[in-house]
Design a protein around this motif. Structure first.
Motif, short mmCIF file in Angstrom:
data_model
loop_
_atom_site.label_atom_id
_atom_site.label_comp_id
_atom_site.label_asym_id
_atom_site.label_seq_id
_atom_site.Cartn_x
_atom_site.Cartn_y
_atom_site.Cartn_z
N GLY A 182 63.42 -12.12 -45.18
CA GLY A 182 63.23 -13.03 -46.29
C GLY A 182 63.46 -12.29 -47.59
O GLY A 182 63.75 -11.08 -47.60
N MET A 183 63.35 -13.01 -48.69
CA MET A 183 63.49 -12.37 -50.00
C MET A 183 62.75 -13.19 -51.06
O MET A 183 62.89 -14.41 -51.13
N ALA A 184 61.95 -12.49 -51.85
CA ALA A 184 61.31 -13.11 -53.01
C ALA A 184 62.29 -13.07 -54.18
O ALA A 184 62.97 -12.08 -54.39
N LEU A 185 62.33 -14.16 -54.95
CA LEU A 185 63.25 -14.25 -56.08
C LEU A 185 62.55 -14.93 -57.25
O LEU A 185 62.00 -16.03 -57.10
N GLY A 186 62.55 -14.28 -58.40
CA GLY A 186 61.94 -14.89 -59.57
C GLY A 186 62.03 -13.98 -60.78
O GLY A 186 62.69 -12.94 -60.75
#
Length: 233
Positions: free
Chosen positions: A202-206
């Motif tokens: 997964g990947m967190a993006l912000g």
């Protein structure tokens, strides 16, 4: 919806993006426009792949379904359900130099947020933030057809790097997360994705919270001499 290049690219911009990108683990409460996410993927799709197979398959998560996945993974861990990933990310037995690097990375991370090695509940709470995408408004999940071979996994790595660098160009930050692939069946069931798709990560993006202590620490990288051999004729 297409990404439009706004001017000539200075190669130093590429160098800076590669060196300054980092795994961001705290984000401000600011939404990311869908158009920006589209543009990031529109740039990333130019990653190379063997015979142009382009094996990447991406799910972009926001809102209630993203939260549902987070809660389901944590519930599985709390219930003592064993992890069942589609592949082993880490070695089954750690040896040097990787063992020391792993230890140094963990110590630096927990030291940054002032959690001691014997504070088990605090460490667990910090670890569970993985499953909440560290509070990022966007969660990405990366899938690959399970019948493809290792070459396609290499291709996926290059695509994922493109995603992170493109996000950096929009003043966003990311954190690639193997932890979100620990329970792929839970994720596939909630997303109604067939079992012939392997979940890589997964990947967190912000938008990063640059004032948060956890975003202040950096890992140490080895010098070129330690991993390179130049052979002259």
């Amino acid at each position: 919806m297409k990404f439009e290049k706004k001017g000539p690219l200075n190669r130093l911009d590429v160098f800076d993006a590669i060196k300054n990108r980092h795994s961001c683990r705290a984000f401000i409460d600011k939404p990311v426009n869908k158009e920006i996410v589209y543009s990031i993927l529109d740039i990333a799709r130019f990653a190379p792949s063997g015979v142009n197979t382009q094996p990447w398959k991406i799910v972009v998560l926001t809102g209630s379904l993203k939260l549902q996945i987070s809660k389901a993974i944590i519930a599985a861990r709390e219930a003592g359900i064993p992890e069942d990933p589609d592949y082993h990310y880490y070695p089954t037995s750690w040896r040097e130099p990787y063992k020391s690097r792993r230890k140094a990375c963990g110590l630096a991370l927990y030291s940054a947020i002032n959690i001691q090695i014997d504070e088990k509940e605090k460490r667990k709470e910090a670890w569970y933030r993985n499953y909440h995408f560290f509070g990022a408004p966007i969660g990405l999940l990366f899938f690959l057809d399970s019948d493809l071979e290792k070459g396609s996994w290499v291709d996926m790595g290059m695509f994922i790097q493109n995603v992170m660098l493109a996000a950096h160009g929009f003043n966003l930050e990311t954190c690639p997360q193997a932890a979100l692939a620990e329970y792929p069946n839970i994720v596939r069931n909630l997303l109604k994705i067939s079992n012939d798709k392997s979940l890589l990560c997964g990947m967190a993006l912000g938008y990063p919270d640059n004032n948060h202590p956890i975003n202040q620490y950096r890992t140490v990288r080895e010098p070129v001499e330690s991993f390179t051999q130049f052979i002259d004729d």
